[in-house]
Scaffold this motif. Sequence first.
Motif, mmCIF file in Angstrom:
data_model
loop_
_atom_site.group_PDB
_atom_site.id
_atom_site.type_symbol
_atom_site.label_atom_id
_atom_site.label_comp_id
_atom_site.label_asym_id
_atom_site.label_seq_id
_atom_site.Cartn_x
_atom_site.Cartn_y
_atom_site.Cartn_z
ATOM 1 N N UNK A 251 34.935 46.988 43.375
ATOM 2 C CA UNK A 251 35.107 46.608 41.962
ATOM 3 C C UNK A 251 34.995 45.098 41.774
ATOM 4 N N UNK A 252 34.235 44.697 40.791
ATOM 5 C CA UNK A 252 34.124 43.265 40.498
ATOM 6 C C UNK A 252 33.533 43.073 39.098
ATOM 7 N N UNK A 253 33.774 41.867 38.559
ATOM 8 C CA UNK A 253 33.290 41.467 37.234
ATOM 9 C C UNK A 253 33.689 42.516 36.199
ATOM 10 N N UNK A 254 32.733 43.149 35.516
ATOM 11 C CA UNK A 254 33.109 44.087 34.443
ATOM 12 C C UNK A 254 33.204 45.533 34.923
ATOM 13 N N UNK A 255 32.915 45.779 36.186
ATOM 14 C CA UNK A 255 32.847 47.152 36.706
ATOM 15 C C UNK A 255 34.137 47.462 37.470
ATOM 16 N N UNK A 256 34.815 48.550 37.066
ATOM 17 C CA UNK A 256 36.079 48.867 37.750
ATOM 18 C C UNK A 256 36.069 50.243 38.405
ATOM 19 N N UNK A 257 34.890 50.791 38.662
ATOM 20 C CA UNK A 257 34.843 52.032 39.427
ATOM 21 C C UNK A 257 35.471 51.774 40.800
ATOM 22 N N UNK A 258 36.005 52.820 41.442
ATOM 23 C CA UNK A 258 36.574 52.603 42.781
ATOM 24 C C UNK A 258 35.498 52.227 43.795
ATOM 25 N N UNK A 259 35.929 51.592 44.873
ATOM 26 C CA UNK A 259 34.986 51.233 45.945
ATOM 27 C C UNK A 259 34.263 52.489 46.429
#
Length: 286
Positions: A251-259
């Motif tokens: 997850x980083x920046x605007x994306x919060x899906x799981x790894x």
Amino acid sequence: MKREAMFYEKANDKIHCFLCPHHCVIEDKHYGKCNVRMHDSGTLYTLNYGEVTASSLDPIEKKPLHYYRPGTNIFSVGSFGCNMTCTFCQNHDISQEKAPSDYIPKEVLVDLILNIEENIGVAFTYNEPTIWYEYMYDTAKLLKEKDKDASVVMVTNGFIGEEPLRKILPYVDAMNIDLKSFNSNYYKNLCGARLDPVLKTIEIAAKECHVEITTLLVSEENASIQEVKEIAQFIQGIDKKIPLHLSRYFPRYKMDHPATDIGFMLDAKEVALKYLDNVVLGNVGV
Ligand code: SF4
């Protein structure tokens, strides 16, 4: 530094930029989509010429290039700006914003490159080098004039016009090109760009220099065996020796899906190896 840009023409009172496939038509006092090219009274300017935001002597494997001069180091430099808007960008502080920078004339950068011990050349990376084109082109050309054996590397999203690409390729030894997905909607919705020009860049570049491909596999988006298979088959159609880096998303920046699941990454590598000779996993810690 502000400098007149390459690859544009005037169209009535507007400017048509064709450095990248966005082909922006820009009104006076306005910017193109990359936010670093500006129309000012009938002239297109690039605003990041020679502006360096980051530099480091990195192992070539970190680019990632695992099959081009392995075990060496390369001086890596970047500026600010990008022609994509990926929601998961790990360098968004320099790609999507005008980060603080220092102006380094090309002659100074080339001297630096040639005087760093155990350095094989220069890698244009960190932000998107396509929209740093004028400085990258001038520097690469000057470096090759001073030392034809020095390496020039581009780490790029591949979203570049065919003419600028062909013009710089004689000065480029190796490229790592992101193939972010094999799905046009992914490019459109998550990256603000298009798939087809990237495929064309890979086809052209692979004939002229060493090429490796990187695909970030994002959970709930492109992390599917079918997509990995399509990407591997496309690369196989060009040359099955082209290495493919499958990189695990976090997850980083605007994306919060799981790894992305580690087990999936291992399965993805196995599938890609059915079509390609060299597949490397990234960000998996194995
Ligand atoms: S480089 Fe691409 S995004 Fe930037 S102004 Fe030119 S066409 Fe538009």
